[in-house]
Design a protein around this motif. Structure first.
Motif, PDB file in Angstrom:
ATOM      1  N   VAL A  25      73.126  -3.980 -42.435  1.00 35.61           N
ATOM      2  CA  VAL A  25      71.791  -4.127 -41.848  1.00 35.61           C
ATOM      3  C   VAL A  25      71.048  -5.143 -42.708  1.00 35.61           C
ATOM      4  O   VAL A  25      70.932  -4.960 -43.916  1.00 35.61           O
ATOM      5  CB  VAL A  25      71.015  -2.784 -41.840  1.00 35.61           C
ATOM      6  CG1 VAL A  25      69.637  -2.973 -41.236  1.00 35.61           C
ATOM      7  CG2 VAL A  25      71.791  -1.705 -41.117  1.00 35.61           C
ATOM      8  N   GLU A  26      70.573  -6.231 -42.068  1.00 38.16           N
ATOM      9  CA  GLU A  26      69.931  -7.281 -42.851  1.00 38.16           C
ATOM     10  C   GLU A  26      69.040  -8.143 -41.960  1.00 38.16           C
ATOM     11  O   GLU A  26      69.469  -8.570 -40.887  1.00 38.16           O
ATOM     12  CB  GLU A  26      71.013  -8.158 -43.496  1.00 38.16           C
ATOM     13  CG  GLU A  26      70.479  -9.246 -44.391  1.00 38.16           C
ATOM     14  CD  GLU A  26      71.622 -10.018 -45.028  1.00 38.16           C
ATOM     15  OE1 GLU A  26      71.939 -11.099 -44.524  1.00 38.16           O
ATOM     16  OE2 GLU A  26      72.190  -9.518 -46.009  1.00 38.16           O
ATOM     17  N   ASP A  27      67.840  -8.407 -42.401  1.00 36.84           N
ATOM     18  CA  ASP A  27      66.925  -9.334 -41.722  1.00 36.84           C
ATOM     19  C   ASP A  27      66.779  -9.051 -40.225  1.00 36.84           C
ATOM     20  O   ASP A  27      66.827  -9.953 -39.407  1.00 36.84           O
ATOM     21  CB  ASP A  27      67.379 -10.781 -41.928  1.00 36.84           C
ATOM     22  CG  ASP A  27      67.347 -11.195 -43.388  1.00 36.84           C
ATOM     23  OD1 ASP A  27      66.499 -10.657 -44.129  1.00 36.84           O
ATOM     24  OD2 ASP A  27      68.164 -12.037 -43.793  1.00 36.84           O
ATOM     25  N   GLY A  28      66.625  -7.805 -39.863  1.00 39.32           N
ATOM     26  CA  GLY A  28      66.393  -7.461 -38.465  1.00 39.32           C
ATOM     27  C   GLY A  28      67.620  -7.479 -37.577  1.00 39.32           C
ATOM     28  O   GLY A  28      67.505  -7.424 -36.357  1.00 39.32           O
ATOM     29  N   SER A  29      68.803  -7.591 -38.158  1.00 36.18           N
ATOM     30  CA  SER A  29      70.019  -7.538 -37.357  1.00 36.18           C
ATOM     31  C   SER A  29      71.012  -6.577 -38.000  1.00 36.18           C
ATOM     32  O   SER A  29      70.874  -6.198 -39.160  1.00 36.18           O
ATOM     33  CB  SER A  29      70.649  -8.928 -37.213  1.00 36.18           C
ATOM     34  OG  SER A  29      71.111  -9.385 -38.459  1.00 36.18           O
ATOM     35  N   VAL A  30      71.989  -6.189 -37.218  1.00 39.60           N
ATOM     36  CA  VAL A  30      73.028  -5.289 -37.732  1.00 39.60           C
ATOM     37  C   VAL A  30      74.391  -5.915 -37.491  1.00 39.60           C
ATOM     38  O   VAL A  30      74.579  -6.724 -36.578  1.00 39.60           O
ATOM     39  CB  VAL A  30      72.981  -3.891 -37.054  1.00 39.60           C
ATOM     40  CG1 VAL A  30      71.677  -3.195 -37.340  1.00 39.60           C
ATOM     41  CG2 VAL A  30      73.232  -3.989 -35.573  1.00 39.60           C
ATOM     42  N   LYS A  31      75.344  -5.560 -38.322  1.00 35.95           N
ATOM     43  CA  LYS A  31      76.723  -5.985 -38.128  1.00 35.95           C
ATOM     44  C   LYS A  31      77.532  -4.739 -37.824  1.00 35.95           C
ATOM     45  O   LYS A  31      77.469  -3.752 -38.564  1.00 35.95           O
ATOM     46  CB  LYS A  31      77.261  -6.668 -39.378  1.00 35.95           C
ATOM     47  CG  LYS A  31      78.668  -7.239 -39.195  1.00 35.95           C
ATOM     48  CD  LYS A  31      79.165  -7.920 -40.451  1.00 35.95           C
ATOM     49  CE  LYS A  31      78.603  -9.311 -40.504  1.00 35.95           C
ATOM     50  NZ  LYS A  31      79.228 -10.126 -41.579  1.00 35.95           N
ATOM     51  N   ARG A  44      80.428  -9.738 -26.009  1.00 37.29           N
ATOM     52  CA  ARG A  44      78.980  -9.676 -26.170  1.00 37.29           C
ATOM     53  C   ARG A  44      78.375  -9.802 -24.775  1.00 37.29           C
ATOM     54  O   ARG A  44      78.867 -10.549 -23.933  1.00 37.29           O
ATOM     55  CB  ARG A  44      78.490 -10.833 -27.045  1.00 37.29           C
ATOM     56  CG  ARG A  44      79.012 -10.787 -28.457  1.00 37.29           C
ATOM     57  CD  ARG A  44      78.413 -11.891 -29.326  1.00 37.29           C
ATOM     58  NE  ARG A  44      78.127 -13.126 -28.638  1.00 37.29           N
ATOM     59  CZ  ARG A  44      78.925 -14.197 -28.634  1.00 37.29           C
ATOM     60  NH1 ARG A  44      80.071 -14.177 -29.279  1.00 37.29           N
ATOM     61  NH2 ARG A  44      78.576 -15.297 -27.988  1.00 37.29           N
TER      62      ARG A  44
END
Length: 70
Positions: A25-31, A44
């Motif tokens: 979880v980083e900078d408003g996005s998730v992996k 996607r």
């Protein structure tokens, strides 16, 4: 729609053979990591939508060519 809260490293299971794990979880996005059988197609949504549009355009062009053949 099911909405779940997950922390880094936690997973959800879909059926018996699909696992989705929250990796980062980083900078408003998730992996996410998705573990699924090879025969399960994973796309996607924006790519899927684009392919649908292309298929509609291609079908319309093919149909217009067929209508002109007489």
């Amino acid at each position: 729609m099911l909405v779940l809260t997950r922390k880094k490293g936690e997973s959800i299971l879909i059926g018996d053979d699909i696992e989705i794990t929250l990796v980062k979880v980083e900078d408003g996005s998730v992996k996410l990591a998705i573990n699924a059988p090879k025969d399960v197609q994973i796309l996607r949504k924006e790519l899927y939508t684009e392919v649908e549009k292309e298929n509609i355009i291609a079908t319309a062009i093919d149909m217009s060519i067929l209508k002109n053949i007489k």
